[in-house]
Scaffold this active site. Structure first.
Site, PDB file in Angstrom:
ATOM      1  N   ALA A   1       0.857  -1.182   0.000  1.00 11.34           N
ATOM      2  CA  ALA A   1       0.000   0.000   0.000  1.00 11.34           C
ATOM      3  C   ALA A   1       0.895   1.235   0.000  1.00 11.34           C
ATOM      4  CB  ALA A   1      -0.880  -0.011   1.240  1.00 11.34           C
TER       5      ALA A   1
ATOM      6  N   GLY B   1       0.426  -5.159   0.691  1.00 10.97           N
ATOM      7  CA  GLY B   1      -0.688  -5.122  -0.234  1.00 10.97           C
ATOM      8  C   GLY B   1      -0.321  -5.698  -1.597  1.00 10.97           C
TER       9      GLY B   1
ATOM     10  N   GLU C   1      -0.755  -9.244  -1.295  1.00  2.00           N
ATOM     11  CA  GLU C   1      -2.200  -9.490  -1.150  1.00  2.00           C
ATOM     12  C   GLU C   1      -2.899  -9.439  -2.515  1.00  2.00           C
ATOM     13  OE1 GLU C   1      -2.525  -6.479   2.035  1.00  2.00           O
ATOM     14  OE2 GLU C   1      -3.550  -8.039   3.188  1.00  2.00           O
TER      15      GLU C   1
ATOM     16  N   GLU D   1       3.896  -5.821   7.067  1.00  4.79           N
ATOM     17  CA  GLU D   1       3.111  -4.752   7.711  1.00  4.79           C
ATOM     18  C   GLU D   1       3.434  -4.607   9.187  1.00  4.79           C
ATOM     19  OE1 GLU D   1       1.950  -6.835   5.478  1.00  4.79           O
ATOM     20  OE2 GLU D   1       0.482  -5.873   4.164  1.00  4.79           O
TER      21      GLU D   1
HETATM   22  C1  3H9 Z   1       0.415  -2.395   3.347  1.00  3.54           C
HETATM   23  O1  3H9 Z   1       0.652  -2.860   2.282  1.00  3.54           O
HETATM   24  C2  3H9 Z   1      -0.952  -2.449   3.991  1.00  3.54           C
HETATM   25  C3  3H9 Z   1      -1.873  -3.418   3.327  1.00  3.54           C
HETATM   26  O2  3H9 Z   1      -1.759  -4.683   3.886  1.00  3.54           O
HETATM   27  C4  3H9 Z   1      -3.321  -3.046   3.545  1.00  3.54           C
HETATM   28  C5  3H9 Z   1      -3.855  -1.874   2.817  1.00  3.54           C
HETATM   29  C6  3H9 Z   1      -5.331  -1.699   2.949  1.00  3.54           C
HETATM   30  N1  3H9 Z   1       4.674   3.401   0.140  1.00  3.54           N
HETATM   31  O3  3H9 Z   1      13.316   1.561   0.801  1.00  3.54           O
HETATM   32  P1  3H9 Z   1      13.799   2.320  -0.374  1.00  3.54           P
HETATM   33  C7  3H9 Z   1       9.491   4.705  -1.011  1.00  3.54           C
HETATM   34  S1  3H9 Z   1       1.591  -1.583   4.211  1.00  3.54           S
HETATM   35  C8  3H9 Z   1       5.178   4.589  -0.168  1.00  3.54           C
HETATM   36  O4  3H9 Z   1      14.808   3.410  -0.159  1.00  3.54           O
HETATM   37  P2  3H9 Z   1      14.982  -0.091  -1.410  1.00  3.54           P
HETATM   38  C9  3H9 Z   1      10.532   5.026   0.040  1.00  3.54           C
HETATM   39  O5  3H9 Z   1      10.027   5.898   0.995  1.00  3.54           O
HETATM   40  C10 3H9 Z   1       3.026  -1.592   3.162  1.00  3.54           C
HETATM   41  N2  3H9 Z   1       6.496   4.792  -0.431  1.00  3.54           N
HETATM   42  O6  3H9 Z   1      14.325   1.348  -1.528  1.00  3.54           O
HETATM   43  C11 3H9 Z   1      11.633   5.628  -0.801  1.00  3.54           C
HETATM   44  O7  3H9 Z   1      11.268   6.955  -1.093  1.00  3.54           O
HETATM   45  P3  3H9 Z   1      12.385   8.089  -1.248  1.00  3.54           P
HETATM   46  C12 3H9 Z   1       3.702  -2.901   3.140  1.00  3.54           C
HETATM   47  C13 3H9 Z   1       7.289   3.740  -0.380  1.00  3.54           C
HETATM   48  O8  3H9 Z   1      15.254  -0.520  -2.791  1.00  3.54           O
HETATM   49  C14 3H9 Z   1      11.537   4.840  -2.116  1.00  3.54           C
HETATM   50  O9  3H9 Z   1      10.241   4.258  -2.139  1.00  3.54           O
HETATM   51  N3  3H9 Z   1       4.932  -2.803   2.379  1.00  3.54           N
HETATM   52  C15 3H9 Z   1       6.818   2.466  -0.062  1.00  3.54           C
HETATM   53  O10 3H9 Z   1      16.063  -0.062  -0.396  1.00  3.54           O
HETATM   54  C16 3H9 Z   1      12.568   3.741  -2.226  1.00  3.54           C
HETATM   55  O11 3H9 Z   1      12.490   2.924  -1.052  1.00  3.54           O
HETATM   56  C17 3H9 Z   1       6.090  -2.464   2.962  1.00  3.54           C
HETATM   57  O12 3H9 Z   1       6.171  -2.274   4.145  1.00  3.54           O
HETATM   58  C18 3H9 Z   1       5.428   2.308   0.200  1.00  3.54           C
HETATM   59  N4  3H9 Z   1       4.890   1.118   0.481  1.00  3.54           N
HETATM   60  O13 3H9 Z   1      13.823  -1.018  -0.806  1.00  3.54           O
HETATM   61  C19 3H9 Z   1       7.277  -2.366   2.055  1.00  3.54           C
HETATM   62  N5  3H9 Z   1       7.863   1.596  -0.077  1.00  3.54           N
HETATM   63  O14 3H9 Z   1      13.187   7.695  -2.439  1.00  3.54           O
HETATM   64  C20 3H9 Z   1       8.016  -1.097   2.334  1.00  3.54           C
HETATM   65  C21 3H9 Z   1       8.949   2.319  -0.411  1.00  3.54           C
HETATM   66  O15 3H9 Z   1      11.600   9.325  -1.427  1.00  3.54           O
HETATM   67  N6  3H9 Z   1       9.132  -0.873   1.441  1.00  3.54           N
HETATM   68  N7  3H9 Z   1       8.616   3.607  -0.599  1.00  3.54           N
HETATM   69  O16 3H9 Z   1      13.181   8.071   0.047  1.00  3.54           O
HETATM   70  C22 3H9 Z   1      10.286  -1.551   1.524  1.00  3.54           C
HETATM   71  O17 3H9 Z   1      10.465  -2.446   2.310  1.00  3.54           O
HETATM   72  C23 3H9 Z   1      11.402  -1.108   0.626  1.00  3.54           C
HETATM   73  O18 3H9 Z   1      11.102   0.185   0.184  1.00  3.54           O
HETATM   74  C24 3H9 Z   1      11.634  -1.999  -0.636  1.00  3.54           C
HETATM   75  C25 3H9 Z   1      12.675  -1.315  -1.555  1.00  3.54           C
HETATM   76  C26 3H9 Z   1      12.148  -3.364  -0.188  1.00  3.54           C
HETATM   77  C27 3H9 Z   1      10.368  -2.158  -1.434  1.00  3.54           C
END
Ligand code: 3H9
Length: 694
Positions: A63, A102, A105, A125
């Site tokens: 999400a 998400g 999901e 999450e």
């Molecule tokens: C969810 O899904 C809830 C659902 O179950 C229910 C919904 C109803 N959103 O980490 P990085 C940005 S909760 C917005 O440096 P990497 C991040 O801020 C979500 N932005 O890269 C950064 O921005 P900036 C569950 C996001 O290659 C840029 O992307 N998912 C999101 O080291 C690059 O990120 C997670 O918890 C996001 N979801 O790692 C996954 N994700 O460049 C969270 C990232 O401006 N994300 N950004 O600083 C991660 O674990 C890592 O970002 C990922 C890439 C492994 C994907």
């Protein structure tokens, strides 16, 4: 049509492509685009099957976390996934990069899942203080069973494709071009006469509910204070005990509860702060970085050895210098022992142990390190010794090499001043054990060059650390704030609180242990020497509390001598000691202090608020650029509870006015010397603002 999702057809296959850089997060337009694309492809009679694929570096990573603060618009993710799952045509998710939260999901709402071998899937999450809120807690358990679901969703880890296939999360691992492979998979489904297949229709196996009770009991201590892990267990239990739709309703209810919780707000704050901390205000994003291919560490003690391991772990060759062969051998043996232990736990292979050891080259000669790109000095914490080392480094190291000091207390500018190249000198304050702790306080000197700062900040990430940039001052950010707490907790004991009462208050607040258990663990002699040095340097405290020094002078140095502030019969468990109680009472008497009952609330305020006030001074002085730098330091270096978001975030939550008012109250009681509110605190209170409004 949505600007982040497009659809097309290729023969009988409908294609849906998501393109929302950087990580294809499920913002409103992606959700709307997915729904519209699926509906249109379902309405198109020429389309017999659908493939969902993402552009860029990854599948959907979850999400859009940015939306959580503002509320998510229509359509919600649950109905979008519902539309996909109940579709009359088979839908295949083609996964590369990370399918997280998400994102996974959505994939679970598809009828089939294929992934590249490098793909990772997971429901992380929990790290945001949330639970999967779009069916993850109901669908994943139906695929993998109760035990694996608990591990995956409460653990929040990323599962590699091969393991995901073994668990049944994905159906096939495909190689080569993912789009082609996804289409081929869908065509084969059609050829084999296979249609849609909804996870919601799987009847979960019958499980013994003791699984959930035992799992909860097992995580109770480690997850103390967090809400999400316990809500997740509750949802997974529902997956096995309730019909699918009722399980979904339970998930929704608990997801909403977490979304509104202060714990999740704090953890989401940390998610962004951890990314923001790497961006240094005022340092242009395109600042050129120096090339770091080789490193050297001066000093093979516990700290030096741990630092060398970080480089070896990242595949960077590192020379380890110690002038005496005997100390070098000892240091290397410790490093090998650490690696062997990790291998025994199955976290690395024996081959990894050898590869990493081979990257660490021991030497007793400065001549051997003249060509390295960065040197980190980790010798005895003494200014004269450090100056000698830096004079030598200045003489031998190649031009352009970064010269870093691992000092935790000394003035980086003074160290830099003995070299002809202060622009190349920087502090890199690792935390002990350096191979484990994630925090790295990078200390910018007055003359440190921008490209040195940029290089060291990016190197921090490369060696697996979270680097926070700070300025030069006594104790930098972390220890300077800790000092305020240490001082006040010693006063409180003198005034009548017991060490165990104070430790309990801070443990209950969320720290892994209280200040006195921590002091005993670190060794009381360490602090004693620091205080002695400070006294020698003429830094006299206005109020001196001597009871800990008296304990040290009795030869009680903490856990390592089985006695310190507490007694240790088994070497580990602190037991309050009547001898110490009497000693404290005597010290109080000598100082003319009448001991009294002290409330837990007073303890909390007097331990925590001076830290916040010190944080305010640190911001004012520019030692830390932003409150988030301070929060990241405390969370990663001092065990500050993540669900409180760091000291500055927490201060905003409880209201700065409360802290300010308490300062005024204690100033009346104890005098202004230690209870003078920082001008920044005062200003923010007057303006009705918090640190994060700065
Ligand atoms: C969810 O899904 C809830 C659902 O179950 C229910 C919904 C109803 N959103 O980490 P990085 C940005 S909760 C917005 O440096 P990497 C991040 O801020 C979500 N932005 O890269 C950064 O921005 P900036 C569950 C996001 O290659 C840029 O992307 N998912 C999101 O080291 C690059 O990120 C997670 O918890 C996001 N979801 O790692 C996954 N994700 O460049 C969270 C990232 O401006 N994300 N950004 O600083 C991660 O674990 C890592 O970002 C990922 C890439 C492994 C994907």
């Amino acid at each position: 049509m949505s600007d982040t999702v497009s659809y097309s057809t290729q023969g009988v296959i409908g294609l849906i492509k998501v393109n929302n850089p950087p990580v294809n997060a499920l913002c409103q337009s992606v959700r709307a685009g997915l729904k519209e694309s699926v509906e249109n492809l379902l309405a198109d009679d020429s389309v017999k099957a659908i493939v969902l694929i993402c552009e860029g570096r990854t599948f959907i990573a979850g999400a859009d976390i940015n939306e959580f603060a503002t509320g998510m618009g229509e359509p919600g993710l649950v109905p979008v996934i519902g539309t996909m799952e109940t579709a009359a045509k088979p839908i295949v998710a083609a996964i590369h990069g990370t399918a997280l939260g998400g994102g996974l999901e959505v994939a679970l709402g598809c009828h089939y899942r294929v992934a590249l071998p490098t793909a990772l899937v997971g429901l992380p999450e929990v790290n945001l203080g949330l639970l999967p809120g779009a069916g993850g807690t109901q669908r994943l358990p139906r695929l993998v069973g109760a035990e694996a679901a608990l591990e995956l969703i409460v653990g929040g880890g990323h599962v590699p494709a091969a393991q995901a296939k073994a668990l049944g999360i994905i159906d096939d691992i495909v190689k080569g071009d993912l789009l082609e492979a996804g289409i081929a998979y869908a065509e084969k489904l059609l050829a084999d006469g296979k249609g849609p297949r909804a996870i919601r229709d799987i009847t979960p196996e019958t499980v013994d509910s003791a699984i959930f009770d035992n799992y909860e009991a097992g995580i109770a201590r480690k997850q103390r204070g967090f809400l999400a892990p316990f809500h997740i267990i509750n949802c997974i239990r529902a997956a096995f005990e309730l019909p699918f739709d009722e399980g979904m309703a339970r998930e929704q209810e608990l997801f909403d509860e977490l979304m509104a919780s202060s714990e999740s707000a704090a953890q989401r704050h940390i998610f962004f702060a951890e990314r923001e901390v790497a961006k240094v205000p005022g340092l242009p994003k395109d600042t050129a970085k120096r090339d770091i291919k080789t490193a050297a560490i001066i000093g093979a003690g516990t700290m030096g050895g741990g630092i060398a391991m970080n480089f070896a772990n990242a595949g960077i060759p590192v020379k380890l210098l110690e002038l005496k062969q005997e100390f070098l051998d000892k240091g290397l043996a410790t490093i090998r022992g650490n690696y062997e232990n990790t291998a025994k736990k199955g976290r690395i292979t024996q081959a990894d142990v050898e590869t990493r050891m081979a990257l660490i080259e021991p030497t007793t000669s400065y001549d051997d390190i003249k060509g390295v790109d960065i040197v980190i000095e980790a010798v005895f914490e003494n200014m004269d010794v450090k100056k000698e080392v830096f004079k030598t480094l200045d003489g031998v190291c190649k031009q352009g090499a970064i010269l870093a000091t691992n000092t935790s207390t000394l003035d980086v500018d003074e160290i830099a001043s003995v070299t002809q190249r202060p622009q190349d000198v920087i502090g890199m304050h690792f935390f002990s054990p350096a191979n484990v702790m994630r925090l790295l306080e990078n200390v910018r000197g007055e003359k440190t060059a921008d490209d040195v700062i940029a290089t060291v900040m990016s190197l921090s990430k490369r060696i697996g650390k979270i680097g926070a940039l700070v300025g030069v001052c006594d104790g930098f950010v972390g220890n300077r704030m800790l000092h305020a707490r240490t001082r006040e907790s010693a006063f409180l004991v003198e005034e009548g609180a017991t060490p165990e009462q104070i430790d309990k208050v801070l443990f209950d607040y969320g720290f892994p242990m209280g200040p006195f258990t921590m002091a005993d663990m670190a060794g009381l002699d360490v602090g004693y020497k620091v205080r002695e040095e400070r006294r020698k340097a003429g830094k006299i405290e206005q109020r001196d509390s001597v009871w800990i020094d008296k304990i040290v002078e009795m030869g009680r140095h903490g856990q390592k001598t089985n006695a310190g502030i507490y007694l240790y019969e088994d070497g580990r468990t602190p037991i309050p000691d009547p001898v110490v109680k009497d000693l404290i009472a005597q010290c109080a008497k000598d100082a003319g202090i009448e001991q009294r009952q002290i409330s837990d609330q007073e303890i909390l305020e007097r331990c925590m608020y001076p830290m916040i006030n010190e944080g305010a001074l640190i911001l004012e002085e520019g030692i830390a650029a932003r409150p988030l730098d301070i929060d990241i330091i405390w969370i990663n270096g001092y065990g500050f509870p993540a669900y409180k978001g760091g000291p500055m975030f927490w201060a905003d939550q409880i209201g700065l006015k409360n802290i300010y008012d308490a300062y005024k109250k204690y100033a009346l009681q104890f005098g202004e010397h230690y209870w003078q509110p920082a001008p920044l605190l005062e200003k923010l209170v007057k303006e009705g603002k918090g640190f994060y409004d700065l």
